[in-house]
Design a protein around this motif. Structure first.
Motif, PDB file in Angstrom:
ATOM      1  N   GLY A  40       0.819  -1.196   0.000  1.00 23.64           N
ATOM      2  CA  GLY A  40       0.000   0.000   0.000  1.00 23.64           C
ATOM      3  C   GLY A  40       0.858   1.253   0.000  1.00 23.64           C
ATOM      4  O   GLY A  40       2.086   1.201   0.121  1.00 23.64           O
ATOM      5  N   PRO A  41       0.235   2.425  -0.141  1.00 24.40           N
ATOM      6  CA  PRO A  41       0.981   3.680  -0.174  1.00 24.40           C
ATOM      7  C   PRO A  41       1.695   3.929   1.141  1.00 24.40           C
ATOM      8  O   PRO A  41       1.167   3.656   2.216  1.00 24.40           O
ATOM      9  CB  PRO A  41      -0.115   4.730  -0.426  1.00 24.40           C
ATOM     10  CG  PRO A  41      -1.387   4.079   0.011  1.00 24.40           C
ATOM     11  CD  PRO A  41      -1.216   2.617  -0.276  1.00 24.40           C
ATOM     12  N   VAL A  42       2.906   4.431   1.070  1.00 24.96           N
ATOM     13  CA  VAL A  42       3.722   4.698   2.244  1.00 24.96           C
ATOM     14  C   VAL A  42       4.089   6.173   2.261  1.00 24.96           C
ATOM     15  O   VAL A  42       4.489   6.738   1.243  1.00 24.96           O
ATOM     16  CB  VAL A  42       5.003   3.833   2.235  1.00 24.96           C
ATOM     17  CG1 VAL A  42       5.894   4.188   3.416  1.00 24.96           C
ATOM     18  CG2 VAL A  42       4.640   2.352   2.254  1.00 24.96           C
ATOM     19  N   ASP A  43       3.944   6.811   3.427  1.00 29.40           N
ATOM     20  CA  ASP A  43       4.321   8.212   3.558  1.00 29.40           C
ATOM     21  C   ASP A  43       5.846   8.310   3.495  1.00 29.40           C
ATOM     22  O   ASP A  43       6.542   7.832   4.398  1.00 29.40           O
ATOM     23  CB  ASP A  43       3.811   8.752   4.901  1.00 29.40           C
ATOM     24  CG  ASP A  43       4.132  10.220   5.089  1.00 29.40           C
ATOM     25  OD1 ASP A  43       4.766  10.816   4.191  1.00 29.40           O
ATOM     26  OD2 ASP A  43       3.755  10.774   6.138  1.00 29.40           O
ATOM     27  N   PRO A  44       6.415   8.945   2.453  1.00 24.43           N
ATOM     28  CA  PRO A  44       7.877   8.990   2.340  1.00 24.43           C
ATOM     29  C   PRO A  44       8.532   9.846   3.403  1.00 24.43           C
ATOM     30  O   PRO A  44       9.735   9.745   3.631  1.00 24.43           O
ATOM     31  CB  PRO A  44       8.096   9.586   0.933  1.00 24.43           C
ATOM     32  CG  PRO A  44       6.864  10.382   0.674  1.00 24.43           C
ATOM     33  CD  PRO A  44       5.745   9.619   1.345  1.00 24.43           C
ATOM     34  N   LEU A 101      -7.171  10.601  31.951  1.00 23.13           N
ATOM     35  CA  LEU A 101      -7.053  11.530  30.843  1.00 23.13           C
ATOM     36  C   LEU A 101      -7.349  10.770  29.555  1.00 23.13           C
ATOM     37  O   LEU A 101      -7.394   9.534  29.551  1.00 23.13           O
ATOM     38  CB  LEU A 101      -5.636  12.126  30.780  1.00 23.13           C
ATOM     39  CG  LEU A 101      -5.147  12.918  31.998  1.00 23.13           C
ATOM     40  CD1 LEU A 101      -3.657  13.197  31.860  1.00 23.13           C
ATOM     41  CD2 LEU A 101      -5.913  14.222  32.131  1.00 23.13           C
ATOM     42  N   TRP A 102      -7.536  11.490  28.473  1.00 24.85           N
ATOM     43  CA  TRP A 102      -7.706  10.890  27.153  1.00 24.85           C
ATOM     44  C   TRP A 102      -6.595  11.375  26.242  1.00 24.85           C
ATOM     45  O   TRP A 102      -6.216  12.555  26.273  1.00 24.85           O
ATOM     46  CB  TRP A 102      -9.062  11.270  26.546  1.00 24.85           C
ATOM     47  CG  TRP A 102     -10.235  10.563  27.161  1.00 24.85           C
ATOM     48  CD1 TRP A 102     -10.947  10.968  28.245  1.00 24.85           C
ATOM     49  CD2 TRP A 102     -10.821   9.336  26.725  1.00 24.85           C
ATOM     50  NE1 TRP A 102     -11.950  10.063  28.513  1.00 24.85           N
ATOM     51  CE2 TRP A 102     -11.897   9.051  27.600  1.00 24.85           C
ATOM     52  CE3 TRP A 102     -10.552   8.450  25.688  1.00 24.85           C
ATOM     53  CZ2 TRP A 102     -12.694   7.932  27.451  1.00 24.85           C
ATOM     54  CZ3 TRP A 102     -11.339   7.323  25.538  1.00 24.85           C
ATOM     55  CH2 TRP A 102     -12.400   7.059  26.410  1.00 24.85           C
ATOM     56  N   LEU A 103      -6.085  10.476  25.429  1.00 31.55           N
ATOM     57  CA  LEU A 103      -5.090  10.812  24.420  1.00 31.55           C
ATOM     58  C   LEU A 103      -5.672  10.518  23.054  1.00 31.55           C
ATOM     59  O   LEU A 103      -6.025   9.376  22.750  1.00 31.55           O
ATOM     60  CB  LEU A 103      -3.814   9.993  24.625  1.00 31.55           C
ATOM     61  CG  LEU A 103      -2.716  10.171  23.559  1.00 31.55           C
ATOM     62  CD1 LEU A 103      -2.148  11.588  23.612  1.00 31.55           C
ATOM     63  CD2 LEU A 103      -1.615   9.134  23.743  1.00 31.55           C
ATOM     64  N   SER A 104      -5.801  11.541  22.212  1.00 34.58           N
ATOM     65  CA  SER A 104      -6.293  11.330  20.846  1.00 34.58           C
ATOM     66  C   SER A 104      -5.104  11.277  19.892  1.00 34.58           C
ATOM     67  O   SER A 104      -4.110  11.989  20.069  1.00 34.58           O
ATOM     68  CB  SER A 104      -7.262  12.438  20.427  1.00 34.58           C
ATOM     69  OG  SER A 104      -6.621  13.696  20.385  1.00 34.58           O
ATOM     70  N   VAL A 105      -5.231  10.408  18.878  1.00 35.21           N
ATOM     71  CA  VAL A 105      -4.164  10.223  17.887  1.00 35.21           C
ATOM     72  C   VAL A 105      -4.798  10.224  16.499  1.00 35.21           C
ATOM     73  O   VAL A 105      -5.715   9.445  16.232  1.00 35.21           O
ATOM     74  CB  VAL A 105      -3.417   8.890  18.100  1.00 35.21           C
ATOM     75  CG1 VAL A 105      -2.300   8.739  17.067  1.00 35.21           C
ATOM     76  CG2 VAL A 105      -2.853   8.796  19.519  1.00 35.21           C
ATOM     77  N   GLU A 106      -4.328  11.109  15.631  1.00 35.97           N
ATOM     78  CA  GLU A 106      -4.800  11.134  14.249  1.00 35.97           C
ATOM     79  C   GLU A 106      -3.630  11.438  13.324  1.00 35.97           C
ATOM     80  O   GLU A 106      -2.597  11.941  13.773  1.00 35.97           O
ATOM     81  CB  GLU A 106      -5.933  12.135  14.045  1.00 35.97           C
ATOM     82  CG  GLU A 106      -5.552  13.579  14.302  1.00 35.97           C
ATOM     83  CD  GLU A 106      -6.705  14.526  14.016  1.00 35.97           C
ATOM     84  OE1 GLU A 106      -7.187  14.549  12.866  1.00 35.97           O
ATOM     85  OE2 GLU A 106      -7.123  15.248  14.943  1.00 35.97           O
ATOM     86  N   GLU A 107      -3.813  11.148  12.056  1.00 35.96           N
ATOM     87  CA  GLU A 107      -2.759  11.348  11.065  1.00 35.96           C
ATOM     88  C   GLU A 107      -3.285  12.279   9.980  1.00 35.96           C
ATOM     89  O   GLU A 107      -4.237  11.933   9.276  1.00 35.96           O
ATOM     90  CB  GLU A 107      -2.352   9.996  10.471  1.00 35.96           C
ATOM     91  CG  GLU A 107      -0.994   9.988   9.821  1.00 35.96           C
ATOM     92  CD  GLU A 107      -0.511   8.584   9.509  1.00 35.96           C
ATOM     93  OE1 GLU A 107       0.643   8.446   9.082  1.00 35.96           O
ATOM     94  OE2 GLU A 107      -1.293   7.629   9.681  1.00 35.96           O
ATOM     95  N   ASP A 108      -2.620  13.479   9.815  1.00 37.44           N
ATOM     96  CA  ASP A 108      -3.224  14.491   8.946  1.00 37.44           C
ATOM     97  C   ASP A 108      -2.208  15.384   8.221  1.00 37.44           C
ATOM     98  O   ASP A 108      -2.348  16.622   8.300  1.00 37.44           O
ATOM     99  CB  ASP A 108      -4.177  15.347   9.771  1.00 37.44           C
ATOM    100  CG  ASP A 108      -4.987  16.303   8.910  1.00 37.44           C
ATOM    101  OD1 ASP A 108      -5.236  15.974   7.730  1.00 37.44           O
ATOM    102  OD2 ASP A 108      -5.367  17.386   9.406  1.00 37.44           O
TER     103      ASP A 108
END
Length: 210
Positions: A40-44, A101-108
């Motif tokens: 699949g596509p890979v972030d370079p 606590l809450w930890l949110s993780v997203e990729e953007d």
């Protein structure tokens, strides 16, 4: 007559050889399809060195240990959220003193992590273009609906729907409103983290190595 027979035998042998080559080629192609396709596509620009040294936050799950700015937390439960093709995760953290606590993780496309503290005392509701709170102005960033799947201990149903409305404050300050199912809005104050603020210690097990 004998020459004709010899010719036919030779021609038949050639056809059999060609058929054998075709069968071999087809078999090799099918074997390649079974053993794996194109990756699949890979972030370079993905920071693999940080993942190797500090752990991959995208792979957090219940039971892992997270160290944030020198304080260690256990991941008690995780929530995977999906809105169309977009996904992000939120993890419920416990510290040694029993705080949560809450930890949110997203990729953007870079990984964005925010540490959230719920504030039950706040009675404000989302919807306004901006909200003034404790001398800071928070501007509406995005709102929507998502489906969620919960694992571990989160206090939520195993799956369902939720609503959210996020606001961005000055610097790294954030304000978020979430409502799961038919529940009322919950308000949380957020602080966006730098990658170097977080160290992850995954628990041993299948698929747990970063």
């Amino acid at each position: 007559m004998n020459g004709s027979v010899a010719y036919l035998v030779t021609a038949a042998g050639c056809l059999i050889a060609v058929a054998g080559v075709v069968v071999a080629v087809v078999a090799m192609q099918r074997s390649r399809r079974r053993t794996g396709g194109r990756p699949g596509p890979v972030d370079p620009f993905r920071d693999r060195d940080a993942d190797a040294l500090r752990g991959d936050p995208r792979r957090l799950s219940p039971g892992d240990i997270v160290e944030i700015r020198g304080t260690s937390y256990g991941v008690r439960g995780s929530v995977l959220l999906r809105e169309g093709s977009w996904t992000w995760s939120e993890h419920l953290l416990d510290d040694a003193a029993g705080g949560q606590l809450w930890l949110s993780v997203e990729e953007d496309p870079d990984v964005i992590m925010v540490l959230w503290t719920t504030d039950p005392a706040l009675t404000i509701t989302p919807g306004a273009p901006s909200i003034d709170l404790d001398g800071h102005r928070y501007v509406s960033k995005e709102a929507g609906h998502a489906r969620f799947t919960a694992t571990g201990s989160t206090g939520l149903d195993p799956s369902g729907a939720m609503r959210y409305h996020d606001y961005r404050g000055p610097g790294k300050l954030r304000l978020s409103f979430e409502a799961y199912g038919n529940a009322a809005w919950e308000v949380a104050r957020g602080d966006e983290l730098h990658r170097s603020d977080v160290m992850i210690y995954p628990q041993a097990g299948p698929g747990k190595v970063s």
